[in-house]
Design an enzyme around this catalytic site. Structure first.
Site, PDB file in Angstrom:
ATOM      1  N   GLY A  99      11.036  -2.005  -7.664  1.00  0.00           N
ATOM      2  CA  GLY A  99      11.073  -3.323  -8.286  1.00  0.00           C
ATOM      3  C   GLY A  99       9.825  -4.153  -8.052  1.00  0.00           C
ATOM      4  O   GLY A  99       9.612  -5.163  -8.730  1.00  0.00           O
ATOM      5  N   THR A 100       9.013  -3.764  -7.092  1.00  0.00           N
ATOM      6  CA  THR A 100       7.848  -4.585  -6.708  1.00  0.00           C
ATOM      7  C   THR A 100       6.620  -3.706  -6.457  1.00  0.00           C
ATOM      8  O   THR A 100       6.727  -2.470  -6.329  1.00  0.00           O
ATOM      9  CB  THR A 100       8.124  -5.353  -5.389  1.00  0.00           C
ATOM     10  OG1 THR A 100       8.294  -4.391  -4.330  1.00  0.00           O
ATOM     11  CG2 THR A 100       9.351  -6.233  -5.476  1.00  0.00           C
ATOM     12  N   ARG A 118      17.020  -3.128  -2.456  1.00  0.00           N
ATOM     13  CA  ARG A 118      18.188  -3.886  -1.993  1.00  0.00           C
ATOM     14  C   ARG A 118      18.475  -5.107  -2.857  1.00  0.00           C
ATOM     15  O   ARG A 118      19.505  -5.729  -2.699  1.00  0.00           O
ATOM     16  CB  ARG A 118      17.968  -4.320  -0.533  1.00  0.00           C
ATOM     17  CG  ARG A 118      17.847  -3.157   0.443  1.00  0.00           C
ATOM     18  CD  ARG A 118      17.260  -3.619   1.754  1.00  0.00           C
ATOM     19  NE  ARG A 118      15.908  -4.146   1.576  1.00  0.00           N
ATOM     20  CZ  ARG A 118      15.177  -4.695   2.538  1.00  0.00           C
ATOM     21  NH1 ARG A 118      15.676  -4.769   3.759  1.00  0.00           N
ATOM     22  NH2 ARG A 118      13.971  -5.139   2.290  1.00  0.00           N
ATOM     23  N   ASP A 133      20.307   0.611  -0.466  1.00  0.00           N
ATOM     24  CA  ASP A 133      19.534   0.542   0.774  1.00  0.00           C
ATOM     25  C   ASP A 133      19.360   1.993   1.224  1.00  0.00           C
ATOM     26  O   ASP A 133      20.353   2.676   1.512  1.00  0.00           O
ATOM     27  CB  ASP A 133      20.319  -0.272   1.817  1.00  0.00           C
ATOM     28  CG  ASP A 133      19.503  -0.505   3.080  1.00  0.00           C
ATOM     29  OD1 ASP A 133      18.713   0.387   3.451  1.00  0.00           O
ATOM     30  OD2 ASP A 133      19.656  -1.575   3.691  1.00  0.00           O
ATOM     31  N   SER A 183      11.362  -5.329  19.668  1.00  0.00           N
ATOM     32  CA  SER A 183      12.664  -4.944  20.227  1.00  0.00           C
ATOM     33  C   SER A 183      12.960  -3.512  19.772  1.00  0.00           C
ATOM     34  O   SER A 183      12.322  -3.000  18.830  1.00  0.00           O
ATOM     35  CB  SER A 183      13.753  -5.884  19.714  1.00  0.00           C
ATOM     36  OG  SER A 183      13.920  -5.700  18.311  1.00  0.00           O
ATOM     37  N   TYR A 239      -3.063   5.979   7.834  1.00  0.00           N
ATOM     38  CA  TYR A 239      -2.879   6.013   9.304  1.00  0.00           C
ATOM     39  C   TYR A 239      -1.769   6.977   9.713  1.00  0.00           C
ATOM     40  O   TYR A 239      -1.482   7.118  10.889  1.00  0.00           O
ATOM     41  CB  TYR A 239      -2.749   4.607   9.916  1.00  0.00           C
ATOM     42  CG  TYR A 239      -1.651   3.699   9.430  1.00  0.00           C
ATOM     43  CD1 TYR A 239      -0.307   4.043   9.544  1.00  0.00           C
ATOM     44  CD2 TYR A 239      -1.964   2.449   8.906  1.00  0.00           C
ATOM     45  CE1 TYR A 239       0.698   3.190   9.130  1.00  0.00           C
ATOM     46  CE2 TYR A 239      -0.965   1.580   8.479  1.00  0.00           C
ATOM     47  CZ  TYR A 239       0.370   1.960   8.590  1.00  0.00           C
ATOM     48  OH  TYR A 239       1.362   1.110   8.190  1.00  0.00           O
TER      49      TYR A 239
END
Ligand code: HXC
Ligand code: NAP
Length: 289
Positions: free
Chosen positions: A22-23, A45, A71, A111, A153
């Protein structure tokens, strides 16, 4: 303006699923595949983003585009993506694993969930889609191909995007592994490693705010420019087309020479002004004596 490179109808009759279609680069690829006659399925999503893109592409090309919310981390949603694609178009010929998640951060600030989130989208999402579609292709004895969008990378590793680098490295390895294992089923696997191609999704997360000026990517590229979306779409269209029928297991870099510029030990010498080279040559010749 960069022109489309392939001949008219080069993808006519093929159905191509583009994750993250979509992008950004996914949208650019989906648009060009549609220009070349393909049926398109775009997935991510956000249904509003997908539907807006689908209408835009259909109005531009006159060929059908199906939007499916999925997703890629969720296997049930990926299976639904496959089912919806078949229901609409009868078969899927090509899977482009383009969906990704990324952001810059010193690794020690991450995290466990932040690390896993990127691995889940990029590596496991690619595996979920590849497994789901691949199993069906094998069962149905169907020729097909997968194109994975990685990064340069994935070869070198990179600080500040470590989960992405690890995940893209995994996708690179999956590409080569399945090219060998599934080649005999008539299923090709290839990857494209783009250098910098400005998109909102990437720039918002990799070069937010003033960083876009401080780390202007074009200065890192020997050709002194960033990529044009159509250049990537041209390469992707070729790789998924029958013109590339004997290309399997290949990773094609499209980065204006960026990663080699960073890797070559003496490439930084481009900072030396031209007028200094006489003096440098004299010094070296003197030292030779
Ligand atoms: C540290 C962060 C963070 C940040 C999120 N997290 N952003 N940690 N610094 N800037 C942490 C959150 O606190 C959370 O951990 C965990 O990451 C998951 O975040 P959520 O927001 O809950 O996840 P989600 O909604 O699934 O969003 C995923 C996302 C988001 C990756 C964080 O940015 C996204 O949706 N991205 C999709 C598009 C994208 O990234 N495009 C760029 C691709 S560019 P805790 O512990 O708090 O729960 C690309 C280019 C490569 O790949 C090369 C370019 C040259
Ligand atoms: P982008 O526009 O942010 O594209 C990422 C896409 O992935 C979005 O459409 C996003 O849509 C989708 N996505 C994210 N998480 C998802 C999930 N869990 N399930 C399904 N879809 C998900 O950025 P881009 O620059 O075009 O990146 C496209 C690809 O090119 C990525 O693989 C990226 O790593 C690669 N790449 C880009 C560059 C560059 O310079 N732009 C360089 C090298 C490689 P939703 O948020 O709606 O889900």
């Amino acid at each position: 303006m960069v022109e489309g490179a392939l001949k008219e109808n080069a993808l006519l009759g093929k159905t191509v699923v583009v994750t993250g279609g979509g992008t950004g680069l996914g949208k650019a690829m989906a648009t060009y595949f549609s220009v070349l006659g393909a049926n398109i399925v775009i997935t991510s999503r956000k249904i509003d983003v997908l539907e807006k893109t689908a209408v835009e592409i259909e109005n531009h090309t006159g060929n059908p585009v199906l939007s499916v919310v999925c997703d890629v981390r969720n296997m049930e949603e990926v299976e639904r993506l496959y089912a919806k694609s078949i229901e609409r178009f009868g078969a899927v010929d090509v899977l482009v694993n383009n969906a990704a998640g990324n952001f810059i951060s010193p690794t020690e600030r991450l995290s466990a969930n932040a690390f896993s989130t990127i691995i889940d989208i990029v590596l496991k999402g690619t595996a979920n889609c590849t497994l789901t579609f691949g199993k069906k292709w094998i069962e149905n004895k169907q020729q097909a191909n997968v194109l994975n969008i990685i990064t340069t990378y994935a070869f070198t590793g990179s600080g500040y995007v470590v989960p992405s680098a690890v995940a893209k490295g995994g996708v690179l390895t999956m590409t080569r592994s399945l090219a060998a294992e599934w080649g005999h089923y008539g299923i090709r696997h290839n990857a494209i490693a783009p250098g910098p191609f400005p998109t909102k999704g990437a720039w918002d997360r990799l070069l937010p705010g003033e960083l876009a000026d401080k780390f202007n990517f074009k200065n890192r590229v020997p050709l002194k420019r960033v990529g044009d979306h159509q250049e990537l779409a041209n390469l992707a269209a070729f790789m998924i087309s029958d013109f590339a029928a004997y290309i399997n297991g290949e990773i094609i870099t499209i980065d204006g020479g960026e990663w080699l510029q960073g890797a070559g030990q003496m490439n930084g010498m481009e900072a030396i002004p031209t007028e200094m080279w006489d003096e440098i040559e004299d010094t070296i010749r003197k030292n030779n004596k």
